[in-house]
Write an enzyme that holds these catalytic residues in place. Structure first.
Site, PDB file in Angstrom:
ATOM      1  N   HIS A  72      99.888  11.654  26.338  1.00  0.00           N
ATOM      2  CA  HIS A  72     100.594  12.931  25.865  1.00  0.00           C
ATOM      3  C   HIS A  72      99.684  14.172  26.277  1.00  0.00           C
ATOM      4  O   HIS A  72      98.239  14.451  25.565  1.00  0.00           O
ATOM      5  CB  HIS A  72     101.193  12.972  24.692  1.00  0.00           C
ATOM      6  CG  HIS A  72     102.012  11.938  23.687  1.00  0.00           C
ATOM      7  ND1 HIS A  72     102.542  12.119  22.921  1.00  0.00           N
ATOM      8  CD2 HIS A  72     103.326  11.016  25.170  1.00  0.00           C
ATOM      9  CE1 HIS A  72     103.294  11.562  23.250  1.00  0.00           C
ATOM     10  NE2 HIS A  72     103.713  10.127  24.000  1.00  0.00           N
ATOM     11  N   TYR A 201     104.973  17.224  14.082  1.00  0.00           N
ATOM     12  CA  TYR A 201     104.124  17.332  12.745  1.00  0.00           C
ATOM     13  C   TYR A 201     105.881  18.147  12.157  1.00  0.00           C
ATOM     14  O   TYR A 201     105.189  19.325  12.185  1.00  0.00           O
ATOM     15  CB  TYR A 201     102.631  18.080  12.943  1.00  0.00           C
ATOM     16  CG  TYR A 201     102.105  16.636  12.962  1.00  0.00           C
ATOM     17  CD1 TYR A 201     101.867  16.347  14.833  1.00  0.00           C
ATOM     18  CD2 TYR A 201     101.431  16.307  11.859  1.00  0.00           C
ATOM     19  CE1 TYR A 201     100.567  15.664  14.811  1.00  0.00           C
ATOM     20  CE2 TYR A 201     100.255  15.246  13.372  1.00  0.00           C
ATOM     21  CZ  TYR A 201     100.553  14.729  14.298  1.00  0.00           C
ATOM     22  OH  TYR A 201      99.027  13.949  14.933  1.00  0.00           O
ATOM     23  N   PRO A 293      94.987  10.906   7.162  1.00  0.00           N
ATOM     24  CA  PRO A 293      95.455  10.557   8.413  1.00  0.00           C
ATOM     25  C   PRO A 293      96.230  12.342   8.793  1.00  0.00           C
ATOM     26  O   PRO A 293      96.694  11.149  10.366  1.00  0.00           O
ATOM     27  CB  PRO A 293      96.955   9.420   8.393  1.00  0.00           C
ATOM     28  CG  PRO A 293      97.400   9.668   6.791  1.00  0.00           C
ATOM     29  CD  PRO A 293      95.967  10.585   5.872  1.00  0.00           C
ATOM     30  N   LYS A 297      92.774  10.921  13.078  1.00  0.00           N
ATOM     31  CA  LYS A 297      91.101  11.449  13.648  1.00  0.00           C
ATOM     32  C   LYS A 297      90.539   9.547  12.801  1.00  0.00           C
ATOM     33  O   LYS A 297      89.343   9.533  13.136  1.00  0.00           O
ATOM     34  CB  LYS A 297      90.224  12.664  12.742  1.00  0.00           C
ATOM     35  CG  LYS A 297      90.973  13.538  13.692  1.00  0.00           C
ATOM     36  CD  LYS A 297      89.628  13.554  15.079  1.00  0.00           C
ATOM     37  CE  LYS A 297      90.591  15.451  15.923  1.00  0.00           C
ATOM     38  NZ  LYS A 297      91.521  14.261  17.126  1.00  0.00           N
ATOM     39  N   TYR A 385      92.311  18.457  17.846  1.00  0.00           N
ATOM     40  CA  TYR A 385      93.122  17.738  18.411  1.00  0.00           C
ATOM     41  C   TYR A 385      92.704  16.539  18.814  1.00  0.00           C
ATOM     42  O   TYR A 385      93.155  15.595  19.146  1.00  0.00           O
ATOM     43  CB  TYR A 385      94.557  18.096  18.442  1.00  0.00           C
ATOM     44  CG  TYR A 385      95.409  16.669  17.779  1.00  0.00           C
ATOM     45  CD1 TYR A 385      96.062  16.734  16.756  1.00  0.00           C
ATOM     46  CD2 TYR A 385      96.408  16.301  19.218  1.00  0.00           C
ATOM     47  CE1 TYR A 385      97.114  15.638  16.509  1.00  0.00           C
ATOM     48  CE2 TYR A 385      96.974  15.221  18.946  1.00  0.00           C
ATOM     49  CZ  TYR A 385      97.634  15.095  17.530  1.00  0.00           C
ATOM     50  OH  TYR A 385      98.603  13.944  17.461  1.00  0.00           O
TER      51      TYR A 385
HETATM   52  P1  FAD Z   1      88.599  -1.403   9.109  1.00  0.00           P
HETATM   53  O1  FAD Z   1      90.080  -0.978  10.213  1.00  0.00           O
HETATM   54  O2  FAD Z   1      88.984  -1.290   7.705  1.00  0.00           O
HETATM   55  O3  FAD Z   1      88.503  -2.868   9.335  1.00  0.00           O
HETATM   56  C1  FAD Z   1      87.176  -3.208   8.568  1.00  0.00           C
HETATM   57  C2  FAD Z   1      87.254  -5.138   8.218  1.00  0.00           C
HETATM   58  O4  FAD Z   1      86.462  -4.812   7.530  1.00  0.00           O
HETATM   59  C3  FAD Z   1      88.956  -4.931   8.259  1.00  0.00           C
HETATM   60  O5  FAD Z   1      89.182  -6.526   9.028  1.00  0.00           O
HETATM   61  C4  FAD Z   1      88.610  -6.287   6.540  1.00  0.00           C
HETATM   62  O6  FAD Z   1      89.638  -6.828   6.682  1.00  0.00           O
HETATM   63  C5  FAD Z   1      87.227  -5.930   7.012  1.00  0.00           C
HETATM   64  N1  FAD Z   1      86.084  -6.084   5.464  1.00  0.00           N
HETATM   65  C6  FAD Z   1      85.986  -5.719   4.169  1.00  0.00           C
HETATM   66  N2  FAD Z   1      85.649  -6.073   3.858  1.00  0.00           N
HETATM   67  C7  FAD Z   1      84.916  -7.528   4.184  1.00  0.00           C
HETATM   68  C8  FAD Z   1      84.117  -7.457   3.577  1.00  0.00           C
HETATM   69  N3  FAD Z   1      83.465  -7.978   2.692  1.00  0.00           N
HETATM   70  N4  FAD Z   1      83.315  -9.064   4.387  1.00  0.00           N
HETATM   71  C9  FAD Z   1      83.890  -9.102   5.611  1.00  0.00           C
HETATM   72  N5  FAD Z   1      85.066  -8.194   6.418  1.00  0.00           N
HETATM   73  C10 FAD Z   1      85.472  -7.020   5.141  1.00  0.00           C
HETATM   74  N6  FAD Z   1      93.978   6.628  11.131  1.00  0.00           N
HETATM   75  C11 FAD Z   1      94.515   7.262  12.169  1.00  0.00           C
HETATM   76  O7  FAD Z   1      94.222   7.995  13.056  1.00  0.00           O
HETATM   77  N7  FAD Z   1      96.028   7.118  11.701  1.00  0.00           N
HETATM   78  C12 FAD Z   1      96.670   6.677  10.918  1.00  0.00           C
HETATM   79  O8  FAD Z   1      98.006   6.686  11.017  1.00  0.00           O
HETATM   80  C13 FAD Z   1      95.934   5.980  10.576  1.00  0.00           C
HETATM   81  N8  FAD Z   1      97.138   5.185   8.789  1.00  0.00           N
HETATM   82  C14 FAD Z   1      96.135   4.537   8.686  1.00  0.00           C
HETATM   83  C15 FAD Z   1      96.923   3.155   7.526  1.00  0.00           C
HETATM   84  C16 FAD Z   1      96.110   2.891   6.123  1.00  0.00           C
HETATM   85  C17 FAD Z   1      96.789   2.150   5.508  1.00  0.00           C
HETATM   86  C18 FAD Z   1      94.643   2.438   6.463  1.00  0.00           C
HETATM   87  C19 FAD Z   1      93.303   2.026   5.309  1.00  0.00           C
HETATM   88  C20 FAD Z   1      93.935   3.537   7.486  1.00  0.00           C
HETATM   89  C21 FAD Z   1      94.782   4.237   7.901  1.00  0.00           C
HETATM   90  N9  FAD Z   1      94.721   4.928   9.420  1.00  0.00           N
HETATM   91  C22 FAD Z   1      94.676   5.978  10.036  1.00  0.00           C
HETATM   92  C23 FAD Z   1      93.058   4.705   9.484  1.00  0.00           C
HETATM   93  C24 FAD Z   1      92.440   4.195  10.281  1.00  0.00           C
HETATM   94  O9  FAD Z   1      93.064   2.547  10.390  1.00  0.00           O
HETATM   95  C25 FAD Z   1      91.073   3.390  10.431  1.00  0.00           C
HETATM   96  O10 FAD Z   1      90.004   4.764  10.653  1.00  0.00           O
HETATM   97  C26 FAD Z   1      90.566   2.398  10.732  1.00  0.00           C
HETATM   98  O11 FAD Z   1      91.102   1.593  11.155  1.00  0.00           O
HETATM   99  C27 FAD Z   1      88.647   2.070  11.429  1.00  0.00           C
HETATM  100  O12 FAD Z   1      88.462   1.364  11.344  1.00  0.00           O
HETATM  101  P2  FAD Z   1      87.279   0.037  11.174  1.00  0.00           P
HETATM  102  O13 FAD Z   1      86.804  -0.762  12.036  1.00  0.00           O
HETATM  103  O14 FAD Z   1      85.974   0.814  10.920  1.00  0.00           O
HETATM  104  O15 FAD Z   1      87.757  -0.066   9.434  1.00  0.00           O
HETATM  105  C1  DHB Z   2     100.479   8.053  13.877  1.00  0.00           C
HETATM  106  C2  DHB Z   2      99.572   8.750  12.597  1.00  0.00           C
HETATM  107  C3  DHB Z   2      98.870   9.950  12.397  1.00  0.00           C
HETATM  108  O1  DHB Z   2      98.423  10.041  11.266  1.00  0.00           O
HETATM  109  C4  DHB Z   2      98.540  10.918  13.421  1.00  0.00           C
HETATM  110  O2  DHB Z   2      98.488  12.191  12.979  1.00  0.00           O
HETATM  111  C5  DHB Z   2      99.042  10.799  14.611  1.00  0.00           C
HETATM  112  C6  DHB Z   2     100.275   9.468  15.234  1.00  0.00           C
HETATM  113  C7  DHB Z   2     100.993   7.151  14.464  1.00  0.00           C
HETATM  114  O3  DHB Z   2     100.865   6.732  13.028  1.00  0.00           O
HETATM  115  O4  DHB Z   2     101.419   6.345  15.195  1.00  0.00           O
END
Ligand code: FAD
Ligand code: DHB
Length: 390
Positions: A72, A201, A293, A297, A385
């Site tokens: 995009h 948005y 979100p 980021k 962005y």
């Molecule tokens: P996570 O993806 O949280 O991974 C951590 C892992 O550790 C998980 O698999 C968990 O099961 C595991 N874990 C937890 N505790 C333990 C333990 N005690 N022992 C072993 N394993 C454990 N970001 C965006 O940019 N856009 C979005 O739309 C967006 N939507 C989101 C919606 C939700 C509900 C959430 C929670 C986050 C969202 N995010 C979004 C943020 C983005 O998904 C996260 O920043 C990203 O997943 C970070 O990755 P991570 O691997 O650091 O953490």
């Molecule tokens: C999506 C989520 C976001 O927070 C965003 O800013 C843009 C896209 C998504 O889940 O597609």
């Protein structure tokens, strides 16, 4: 068992770190407390910055992303029921973002890890981290009915916001900064073509809305909702009706509805823990910080942390030195606070805040008018962005 690096968490941070270390010949195990299927079933982020795409390429998992991801070059901002395009590429010397779901990134990394024969323990119970203030840290967990201990050189805390690693650090060694927002996002995924070619948005008096996508035939939509909202009260029909009311007439007309594949509510939070290194325990991704979100980021910050962490560990095993590990926390935090600021600002600009009243709405519209008419303001938006360099 003995490994060089014990990684806690098989989200994007842990899996990407595992892959980069594997390519550098560093031995790591991943412990994940959920099942593989559960991790793959979580619908989360969808937009990758160029830096994250480059890192996934370097990790050797970019081929499906390039084949199936949607590049995009712009996004649209909608307010007062009119859409305005921000040309990201024109404003940033050709940079762009790639729409490719976190689920797909996770699957590609899991497949690469399986192909490499690297060890991941899913459904590891009662994971605990020990002795990271000394030279011989340990990780304990339960699996297959037995207790296990891993000795390692370093523990990578990639276990997300609710994980065990950050909570294991003595309170006096860590400072946290937090803002909780008074609303959430209700998300819906559907196999329907997106209502536009780019993300929209929407600032609307009924609340924020976002039109996103996962492919040309799969849409992802979000609505600002109250924190105490119940999913059961949101039929698909109610969601589509509310979304349509928040869109401009052309987007509302183009909206194709259909049965939801998934619906969920996520709270919005800004959070940073400092520092990110405690002796031989290093935090990365959501374990150390959360962004609302709005700026897309969260996943991208996880990628930049993992870039710095893998570089520091690879340098340590090549030289025996600690200079890069010593610099890890400060390098990450400089970039994290930039993304925190942008995500907070975008959240304030686009959502309804009940305590801000009519004055607050007028200020939002004034800022949006400036943003779309000032090349300087549009450029600042676009730079953030598409992602700041790392
Ligand atoms: P996570 O993806 O949280 O991974 C951590 C892992 O550790 C998980 O698999 C968990 O099961 C595991 N874990 C937890 N505790 C333990 C333990 N005690 N022992 C072993 N394993 C454990 N970001 C965006 O940019 N856009 C979005 O739309 C967006 N939507 C989101 C919606 C939700 C509900 C959430 C929670 C986050 C969202 N995010 C979004 C943020 C983005 O998904 C996260 O920043 C990203 O997943 C970070 O990755 P991570 O691997 O650091 O953490
Ligand atoms: C999506 C989520 C976001 O927070 C965003 O800013 C843009 C896209 C998504 O889940 O597609």
């Amino acid at each position: 068992m003995r490994v060089q690096v014990a990684i806690i968490g098989a989200g994007p941070s842990g899996l990407l770190l595992g892959q980069l270390l594997h390519l550098a010949g560093i031995d790591a195990v991943i412990l994940e407390n959920r099942s593989r299927e559960y991790v793959l079933g979580r619908i989360r982020a969808g937009v990758l910055e160029q830096g994250a795409v480059d890192l996934l390429d370097r990790a050797g998992v970019g081929s499906r992303l390039h084949a199936e991801g949607l590049v995009h070059h712009g996004i649209e901002l909608c307010f007062e029921s009119v859409r305005h395009r921000i040309d990201l590429s024109e404003l940033t010397g050709g940079k762009c973002v790639t729409v490719y779901g976190q689920t797909e990134v996770t699957k590609d990394l899991m497949d690469a890890r399986a192909a490499a024969g690297a060890k991941t323990v899913y459904e590891a119970d009662a994971v605990s981290v020990h002795d990271f203030d000394g030279d011989r840290p340990k990780v304990r967990y339960r699996a297959d009915g037995g207790a296990h201990e891993i000795e390692c050189d370093f523990i990578a805390g990639c276990d997300g916001f609710h994980g065990v690693c950050r909570k294991s650090v003595p309170a006096k060694a860590i400072t946290t900064y937090e803002r909780v927002y008074p609303f959430g996002w209700l998300g819906l995924l559907a196999d329907t073509p997106p209502c536009g070619d780019e993300l929209i948005y929407v600032n609307h008096e009924r609340g924020f809305a976002l039109c996103s996508m996962r492919s040309r035939s799969r849409s992802r939509y979000y609505l600002q909702c109250a924190l105490d909202e119940q999913i059961a009260e949101w039929s698909d029909q109610r969601f589509w009706d509310e979304l349509r009311r928040r869109l401009d007439p052309a987007a509302a007309e183009a909206l194709v509805t259909g049965p939801s594949l998934e619906k969920s509510i996520a709270p919005l939070r800004s959070f940073v823990a400092e520092p990110m290194r405690f002796g031989r325990l290093l935090l990365a991704g959501d374990a150390a910080h959360i962004v609302p979100p709005t700026g897309a980021k969260g996943l991208n910050l996880a990628a930049s942390d993992v870039h710095y962490l893998s570089t520091a560990l690879i340098d340590h095993y090549a030289t025996g030195g600690f200079a890069e590990l010593d610099a890890y926390s400060a390098k990450c935090l400089r970039r994290i606070w930039q993304a925190e600021r942008f995500s907070w600002w975008m959240t304030k600009l686009l959502h309804c805040f009940s305590d801000e009243g009519a004055f607050g709405r007028k200020i939002q519209v004034a800022e949006l008018v400036h943003l779309i008419n000032s090349r300087a303001a549009s450029t600042a938006f676009a730079e953030n962005y598409v992602g700041l360099p790392y």
